[in-house]
Enzyme design. Structure first.
Site, mmCIF file in Angstrom:
data_model
loop_
_atom_site.group_PDB
_atom_site.id
_atom_site.type_symbol
_atom_site.label_atom_id
_atom_site.label_comp_id
_atom_site.label_asym_id
_atom_site.label_seq_id
_atom_site.Cartn_x
_atom_site.Cartn_y
_atom_site.Cartn_z
ATOM 1 N N ASP A 11 -9.353 4.241 57.149
ATOM 2 C CA ASP A 11 -10.011 5.421 57.475
ATOM 3 C C ASP A 11 -11.226 4.795 58.044
ATOM 4 O O ASP A 11 -11.844 4.103 57.366
ATOM 5 C CB ASP A 11 -10.388 6.332 56.497
ATOM 6 C CG ASP A 11 -10.945 7.586 56.845
ATOM 7 O OD1 ASP A 11 -11.426 7.489 58.013
ATOM 8 O OD2 ASP A 11 -11.156 8.422 56.017
ATOM 9 N N ASP A 106 -7.935 9.174 62.693
ATOM 10 C CA ASP A 106 -8.647 7.905 62.278
ATOM 11 C C ASP A 106 -8.205 7.385 60.884
ATOM 12 O O ASP A 106 -8.701 6.738 60.327
ATOM 13 C CB ASP A 106 -10.134 8.073 62.557
ATOM 14 C CG ASP A 106 -10.796 8.726 61.245
ATOM 15 O OD1 ASP A 106 -10.000 9.588 60.609
ATOM 16 O OD2 ASP A 106 -11.742 8.278 60.813
ATOM 17 N N GLU A 107 -7.121 8.014 60.547
ATOM 18 C CA GLU A 107 -6.540 7.719 59.066
ATOM 19 C C GLU A 107 -5.138 7.433 59.041
ATOM 20 O O GLU A 107 -4.189 8.364 59.596
ATOM 21 C CB GLU A 107 -7.002 8.922 58.312
ATOM 22 C CG GLU A 107 -7.093 8.871 56.870
ATOM 23 C CD GLU A 107 -7.565 10.017 56.295
ATOM 24 O OE1 GLU A 107 -8.350 10.911 56.858
ATOM 25 O OE2 GLU A 107 -7.074 10.258 55.142
HETATM 26 P P1 TTP Z 1 -13.034 11.857 58.871
HETATM 27 O O1 TTP Z 1 -12.366 10.424 58.938
HETATM 28 O O2 TTP Z 1 -12.524 13.035 58.040
HETATM 29 O O3 TTP Z 1 -14.454 11.692 59.100
HETATM 30 P P2 TTP Z 1 -15.331 10.314 59.604
HETATM 31 O O4 TTP Z 1 -14.390 9.387 59.976
HETATM 32 O O5 TTP Z 1 -16.139 10.743 60.664
HETATM 33 O O6 TTP Z 1 -16.257 10.087 58.564
HETATM 34 P P3 TTP Z 1 -15.770 9.119 57.267
HETATM 35 O O7 TTP Z 1 -16.362 7.903 57.108
HETATM 36 O O8 TTP Z 1 -16.155 9.829 55.959
HETATM 37 O O9 TTP Z 1 -14.161 8.856 57.307
HETATM 38 O O10 TTP Z 1 -12.682 12.387 60.408
HETATM 39 C C1 TTP Z 1 -12.504 11.569 61.602
HETATM 40 C C2 TTP Z 1 -12.598 12.343 62.725
HETATM 41 O O11 TTP Z 1 -12.169 13.635 62.870
HETATM 42 C C3 TTP Z 1 -14.432 12.476 62.723
HETATM 43 O O12 TTP Z 1 -15.060 11.367 63.357
HETATM 44 C C4 TTP Z 1 -14.546 13.521 63.545
HETATM 45 C C5 TTP Z 1 -13.320 14.503 63.376
HETATM 46 N N1 TTP Z 1 -13.340 15.595 62.461
HETATM 47 C C6 TTP Z 1 -14.111 16.771 63.104
HETATM 48 O O13 TTP Z 1 -14.072 16.931 64.410
HETATM 49 N N2 TTP Z 1 -14.228 17.850 62.204
HETATM 50 C C7 TTP Z 1 -14.155 17.921 60.869
HETATM 51 O O14 TTP Z 1 -14.472 18.929 60.273
HETATM 52 C C8 TTP Z 1 -13.606 16.527 60.382
HETATM 53 C C9 TTP Z 1 -13.831 16.187 59.018
HETATM 54 C C10 TTP Z 1 -13.463 15.493 61.229
HETATM 55 MG MG MG Z 2 -12.893 8.604 59.014
#
Ligand code: TTP
Ligand code: MG
Length: 384
Positions: A11, A106-107
């Site tokens: 991720d 992104d996961e």
């Molecule tokens: P995530 O992987 O949940 O968050 P992240 O990558 O920003 O942070 P982390 O380090 O905790 O993984 O989500 C991936 C992308 O999806 C994030 O960069 C932006 C988008 N996203 C949104 O647009 N709205 C949301 O509510 C979430 C959770 C994510």
């Molecule tokens: Mg992320």
């Protein structure tokens, strides 16, 4: 018996914000928030770890985020860029294993032969750092649940394992909220029974838990003991592929909708081709400002996998069923999946020409409308 394998959850950290910091060096080390405008109903898509120190998080109203962190730099999202990078990340994953379940933009879960997971995780982490200079966290275990939690523990920018043997010492002290299926409402309910940590949940008799959680009780009880029977869903096994986007503001502009449809169609098309699948039924999903949601599909005489075909169908479906603006969400789904690529009736040069025109149109629309649209929802959704 199920074959034991190592499972990785990879991720990217603060994905959209990290891409902005990557592309604009002046943003590095600073609190960066990606999201909609503070006027109106703009919300935070994500923010850099520098901004998280101030308590800012995804889905928070932008106004509140700026009151917590006034020095934050707010950036509008650039979905096409994030998707481009997500594609590069996926290409790197594909170099290491074909067994990939994409969870969101992104996961992804990756499977490896038992015993190879940790090494693979480290190599992938380092590879993405070196090739793309982006921070990524990797959780390593033998099932999805433990890999996911290992990844949470690894954040930011590290690789961590959570093996079954460490469930008592590492999983049990955590809040029940780390478990899938336990959102704020269920957590609140369980708290009332004195269940706060995973250990409390693991010790709670299953029978009593069933009275609180109903049918899900035994699965969630299993999770509390580190047991997770879910297998990875590879794209080749899924019944549908879909992508959708929720807008942070109501959207009135039809050309922006077309630009988004084009992008969603291209996303679905890419994933179909990636899995060597074609689709016989293309469906659009529309949500209006009163949250009324409709899905409308078309079943085709010949299955498709090309971006242009999918776009043509979704655009026609939208034209027929678009209802009254504004719109809140739009989605594209491909179902009726069949093995094997689309047979083209055009010659290769005609196909190339068509795709070239499509790409040009997409780029033009992006330039014009792309930055006006903030994508706040998880975009890549796997249908069942
Ligand atoms: P995530 O992987 O949940 O968050 P992240 O990558 O920003 O942070 P982390 O380090 O905790 O993984 O989500 C991936 C992308 O999806 C994030 O960069 C932006 C988008 N996203 C949104 O647009 N709205 C949301 O509510 C979430 C959770 C994510
Ligand atoms: Mg992320």
């Amino acid at each position: 018996m199920k074959k034991e394998r190592d499972i990785l959850l990879c991720d990217l950290d603060a994905f959209f914000a990290s891409v902005e910091q990557h592309d604009r060096p002046e943003l590095r080390g600073k609190p960066v928030i990606v999201g909609g405008s503070p006027e109106g109903r703009g919300v935070v898509s994500t923010c850099s770890y520098e901004a998280r120190k101030f308590g800012v998080h995804s889905a928070m109203p932008m106004k509140k985020a700026l009151s917590l962190c006034p020095s934050a730099i707010v950036v509008r999202g650039r979905m096409s860029r994030y998707k481009e990078i997500a594609g590069q990340v996926r290409q790197i994953f594909e170099c290491f294993t074909p067994d990939i379940e994409v969870v969101s933009i992104d996961e992804a879960y990756l499977a490896f032969p038992a015993g190879e997971g940790l090494n693979a995780g480290q190599v992938i982490h380092d590879h993405i750092k070196k090739e793309l200079t982006l921070p990524i966290s990797v959780g390593v275990s033998t099932n999805k649940l433990l890999a996911k939690i290992a990844c949470e523990l690894a954040k930011p920018d590290r690789v961590k394992t959570l093996w079954k043997e460490s469930v008592n010492s590492k999983l049990w002290p955590l809040s029940i909220r780390v478990l899938p299926g336990i959102g704020p409402v269920t957590a609140e309910k369980l708290n009332r029974f004195g269940i706060k940590t995973v250990k409390d949940l693991a010790a709670y008799p299953l029978e009593s838990l069933s009275r609180v959680l109903g049918n899900n009780a035994s699965i969630i009880h299993g999770y509390a003991h580190g047991i997770d029977e879910r297998s990875l869903e590879f794209e080749r096994d899924v019944k549908s592929i879909s992508e959708e986007t929720t807008f942070s503001d109501d959207l009135y502009d039809i050309n922006t909708i077309y630009a988004i449809l084009l992008e969603l169609s291209a996303g679905v098309g890419y994933r179909l081709r990636f899995a060597n699948l074609t689709s016989r039924t293309i469906t659009i999903k529309l949500r209006f400002s009163d949250f009324k949601t409709i899905t409308r599909g078309k079943t085709l005489p010949e299955p498709v996998d090309s971006d242009s075909e999918i776009y043509k169908i979704t655009r026609a479906l939208f034209g027929k069923h678009r209802g009254k603006p504004p719109w809140r969400l739009i989605g594209v789904q491909a179902s009726g999946l069949e093995e094997g690529g689309q047979l083209s009736l055009l010659s290769p040069s005609e196909t190339e020409e068509k795709e070239k025109k499509l790409t040009e149109a997409r780029d033009k629309l992006h330039k014009k409308y792309g930055s006006e649209v903030i994508f706040q929802a998880r975009r890549l959704k796997k249908g069942k």
